[in-house]
Design a protein around this motif. Sequence first.
Motif, PDB file in Angstrom:
ATOM      1  N   GLY A 306       0.788  -1.225   0.000  1.00 22.28           N
ATOM      2  CA  GLY A 306       0.000   0.000   0.000  1.00 22.28           C
ATOM      3  C   GLY A 306       0.821   1.275   0.000  1.00 22.28           C
ATOM      4  O   GLY A 306       0.257   2.378   0.040  1.00 22.28           O
ATOM      5  N   ILE A 307       2.147   1.152  -0.041  1.00 21.06           N
ATOM      6  CA  ILE A 307       3.010   2.338  -0.031  1.00 21.06           C
ATOM      7  C   ILE A 307       3.940   2.337  -1.237  1.00 21.06           C
ATOM      8  O   ILE A 307       4.272   1.288  -1.789  1.00 21.06           O
ATOM      9  CB  ILE A 307       3.832   2.441   1.269  1.00 21.06           C
ATOM     10  CG1 ILE A 307       4.735   1.211   1.457  1.00 21.06           C
ATOM     11  CG2 ILE A 307       2.910   2.622   2.474  1.00 21.06           C
ATOM     12  CD1 ILE A 307       5.675   1.327   2.644  1.00 21.06           C
ATOM     13  N   ALA A 308       4.348   3.544  -1.647  1.00 17.59           N
ATOM     14  CA  ALA A 308       5.191   3.703  -2.837  1.00 17.59           C
ATOM     15  C   ALA A 308       6.673   3.510  -2.538  1.00 17.59           C
ATOM     16  O   ALA A 308       7.474   3.358  -3.448  1.00 17.59           O
ATOM     17  CB  ALA A 308       4.968   5.091  -3.441  1.00 17.59           C
ATOM     18  N   ASN A 309       7.059   3.555  -1.261  1.00 10.02           N
ATOM     19  CA  ASN A 309       8.449   3.379  -0.822  1.00 10.02           C
ATOM     20  C   ASN A 309       9.348   4.570  -1.147  1.00 10.02           C
ATOM     21  O   ASN A 309      10.566   4.440  -1.104  1.00 10.02           O
ATOM     22  CB  ASN A 309       9.058   2.095  -1.397  1.00 10.02           C
ATOM     23  CG  ASN A 309       8.362   0.857  -0.886  1.00 10.02           C
ATOM     24  OD1 ASN A 309       8.021   0.767   0.288  1.00 10.02           O
ATOM     25  ND2 ASN A 309       8.128  -0.094  -1.772  1.00 10.02           N
ATOM     26  N   TRP A 310       8.773   5.715  -1.479  1.00  9.44           N
ATOM     27  CA  TRP A 310       9.581   6.930  -1.552  1.00  9.44           C
ATOM     28  C   TRP A 310       8.701   8.110  -1.141  1.00  9.44           C
ATOM     29  O   TRP A 310       7.482   8.047  -1.153  1.00  9.44           O
ATOM     30  CB  TRP A 310      10.183   7.146  -2.943  1.00  9.44           C
ATOM     31  CG  TRP A 310       9.300   7.837  -3.938  1.00  9.44           C
ATOM     32  CD1 TRP A 310       9.148   9.189  -4.118  1.00  9.44           C
ATOM     33  CD2 TRP A 310       8.418   7.224  -4.890  1.00  9.44           C
ATOM     34  NE1 TRP A 310       8.240   9.446  -5.113  1.00  9.44           N
ATOM     35  CE2 TRP A 310       7.782   8.260  -5.615  1.00  9.44           C
ATOM     36  CE3 TRP A 310       8.124   5.895  -5.217  1.00  9.44           C
ATOM     37  CZ2 TRP A 310       6.860   8.010  -6.620  1.00  9.44           C
ATOM     38  CZ3 TRP A 310       7.206   5.648  -6.219  1.00  9.44           C
ATOM     39  CH2 TRP A 310       6.589   6.688  -6.911  1.00  9.44           C
ATOM     40  N   THR A 311       9.334   9.208  -0.757  1.00 12.97           N
ATOM     41  CA  THR A 311       8.638  10.391  -0.304  1.00 12.97           C
ATOM     42  C   THR A 311       8.443  11.368  -1.456  1.00 12.97           C
ATOM     43  O   THR A 311       9.206  11.362  -2.429  1.00 12.97           O
ATOM     44  CB  THR A 311       9.420  11.074   0.828  1.00 12.97           C
ATOM     45  OG1 THR A 311       8.795  12.320   1.176  1.00 12.97           O
ATOM     46  CG2 THR A 311      10.857  11.372   0.409  1.00 12.97           C
ATOM     47  N   LEU A 312       7.435  12.227  -1.342  1.00 14.61           N
ATOM     48  CA  LEU A 312       7.186  13.252  -2.355  1.00 14.61           C
ATOM     49  C   LEU A 312       7.993  14.518  -2.100  1.00 14.61           C
ATOM     50  O   LEU A 312       7.898  15.476  -2.857  1.00 14.61           O
ATOM     51  CB  LEU A 312       5.688  13.612  -2.368  1.00 14.61           C
ATOM     52  CG  LEU A 312       4.721  12.499  -2.796  1.00 14.61           C
ATOM     53  CD1 LEU A 312       3.285  12.987  -2.707  1.00 14.61           C
ATOM     54  CD2 LEU A 312       5.036  12.016  -4.205  1.00 14.61           C
ATOM     55  N   THR A 313       8.794  14.519  -1.036  1.00 12.75           N
ATOM     56  CA  THR A 313       9.580  15.701  -0.653  1.00 12.75           C
ATOM     57  C   THR A 313      11.063  15.474  -0.949  1.00 12.75           C
ATOM     58  O   THR A 313      11.684  14.572  -0.390  1.00 12.75           O
ATOM     59  CB  THR A 313       9.390  16.016   0.840  1.00 12.75           C
ATOM     60  OG1 THR A 313       8.004  16.244   1.097  1.00 12.75           O
ATOM     61  CG2 THR A 313      10.187  17.251   1.240  1.00 12.75           C
ATOM     62  N   TYR A 314      11.616  16.306  -1.813  1.00 14.60           N
ATOM     63  CA  TYR A 314      13.033  16.186  -2.182  1.00 14.60           C
ATOM     64  C   TYR A 314      13.933  16.739  -1.079  1.00 14.60           C
ATOM     65  O   TYR A 314      13.681  17.807  -0.515  1.00 14.60           O
ATOM     66  CB  TYR A 314      13.324  16.940  -3.477  1.00 14.60           C
ATOM     67  CG  TYR A 314      14.804  16.938  -3.826  1.00 14.60           C
ATOM     68  CD1 TYR A 314      15.378  15.849  -4.462  1.00 14.60           C
ATOM     69  CD2 TYR A 314      15.624  18.010  -3.472  1.00 14.60           C
ATOM     70  CE1 TYR A 314      16.734  15.816  -4.757  1.00 14.60           C
ATOM     71  CE2 TYR A 314      16.975  17.996  -3.764  1.00 14.60           C
ATOM     72  CZ  TYR A 314      17.532  16.892  -4.402  1.00 14.60           C
ATOM     73  OH  TYR A 314      18.872  16.863  -4.679  1.00 14.60           O
TER      74      TYR A 314
END
Length: 398
Positions: A306-314
């Motif tokens: 259920g998770i993408a395994n990366w954040t949307l914040t650089y």
Amino acid sequence: MKAVKGWRLCGTSYMQSLPGARHHRVPLTTRKPVWIMAVVSLITMFVIGGYVFPHHRRAACYMFSSKGCKGLTDWLPPSPRELSDDEVAARVVIREILSSPRVIKKTSKIAFMFLTPGTLPFEKLWDLFFQGHEGKFSVYIHASKDTPVHTSRYFLNREIRSDEVVWGRISMIDAERRLLTSALRDPENQQFVLLSDSCVPLRSFDYMYNYMMYSNVSNVDCFDDPGPHGIGRHMDHMLPEIPKEDFRKGSQWFSMTRQHAVMTMADSLYYSKFRDYCGPGVESNKNCIADEHYLPTFFYMLDPGGIANWTLTYVDWSEGKWHPRTFMPEDVSHELLKNLTSIDAVSRVTSEGTGIVTWTQCMWNGIKRPCYLFGRKFHADALDKLMDLFPMYTSGFD
């Protein structure tokens, strides 16, 4: 961003004849399978002995393996562990939460949750970002030290009950949970994004809203770091509920669905393990940072798909320090922002040895897309430059 998942390489062993070796024909009468029977008997004794003698009896372990109990348990197949009542209850609750359908309506909103010590230096920039999109977002502020002074109507009276936050301690997780609790009170909030006082938007509101609202996963950063700053931070006190092999690491800056927000707030079992046993100085030679491990481990164990395994914040970790690089006013340019919004793969570096680097492509609902919607850490003095560039980079990069 520090990261990567370790790889185990499996080797194949070969038996070859040495050049020049002499080969003799063995008389047919001596080819009896005695050696096979001997080997089978030895293996049988090995297995029976492993199960007869409990693992905690070291003498029994060394009877069969020079590595002791570790060698024996590595060789034997894993035995299933019976879950405790608390673990069973947690899984039942989480299953019920995840089985509830997502409902996205025209009135659905994104909750922007700001974690800050005081005044938000980029409030004017966020004001430009929010203008014209009233009814599609809500704002929540956790100010851990000082009462914020506001310059935008969108931030007025949006503070929640706050408390002291100490870097690396469970108080950081507690602040995140307060923000989630406050945002969950509004049933129209369907996405929840955690931001810091040094975060800035990298895209237009419309692009960001569609990206997050219609994503089929939550963007929680999660990876396997086999080094001392990853699995090396696992505490034996976390067992058996949190196995060492399930211990994960990731950035604290997340974006998650309402189901995952409720799931996080419903957890007490796994949270208590990090509250009691994850923190600087809890165990010698280990520097467990709760906000880097709690959510990645929690979601890896209970809803990994259920998770993408990366954040949307650089975040730029290229300096190799405990904290990421800060973008100063002289660093901010149209070219920098264009580069940040064009990144379509996440690099990860392990903390073992010199570090192993791997790359992961960013996928949105099965389609390759740029990774980042936000950027940090930007210095407060960069506000004017960002305000000047805002119309260009939010319209030209979408």
